[in-house]
Design an enzyme around this catalytic site. Structure first.
Site, PDB file in Angstrom:
ATOM      1  CD  GLN A   1      -2.964  -0.981   2.331  1.00 30.79           C
ATOM      2  OE1 GLN A   1      -2.660  -0.491   3.169  1.00 30.79           O
ATOM      3  NE2 GLN A   1      -4.103  -1.923   2.121  1.00 30.79           N
ATOM      4  CB  CYS A   2       4.108   2.008   1.185  1.00 28.29           C
ATOM      5  SG  CYS A   2       5.504   3.224   1.352  1.00 28.29           S
TER       6      CYS A   2
END
Length: 122
Positions: free
Chosen positions: A13-14
């Protein structure tokens, strides 16, 4: 890549973590992915990574995270005597760990958050 990554501590998700895996993929590097939020590192693994990074635990802590604020980490000491407290917090709350961390075959490591860090892997 001379020393070659062996593992990346990854959070899909980064965006910085995704950029690092894209960089490694485009470079044709074989590596394993550790989704460290799903498989948190132990205190001993964190000590090893810190040794490889030549860093203190506060250097890889995301102090802006709410849990860091809730724990009052900004007021914690940053001396050798304080290391275990920081490491315990990182092991208990892996979301606090900077990402991505790339471990290399030669025993090194890098927090690959920017282009310069990624280029250091070449």
């Amino acid at each position: 890549m001379t020393s070659g990554p062996t593992e990346i501590w990854h959070n899909p998700q980064c965006s910085k973590s995704r950029t690092a895996t894209k960089f490694l993929d485009e470079a044709g590097v074989e590596y394993s992915v550790r989704r460290y939020l799903d498989a948190p590192p132990t205190a001993d693994e964190l000590r090893d990574v810190l040794r490889r990074l030549d860093a203190g635990p506060w250097d890889i802590t995301r102090t802006g995270e709410q849990i860091a604020k809730d724990l009052g980490m900004s007021k914690w000491g940053r001396t050798p005597a304080d290391r275990d407290r920081w490491i315990a917090a990182l092991a208990e709350h892996p979301r606090l760990i900077q990402r991505p961390i790339v471990l290399t075959a030669d025993g090194g490591a890098v927090v690959a958050r920017d282009d310069a860090a990624l280029r250091s892997l070449e």
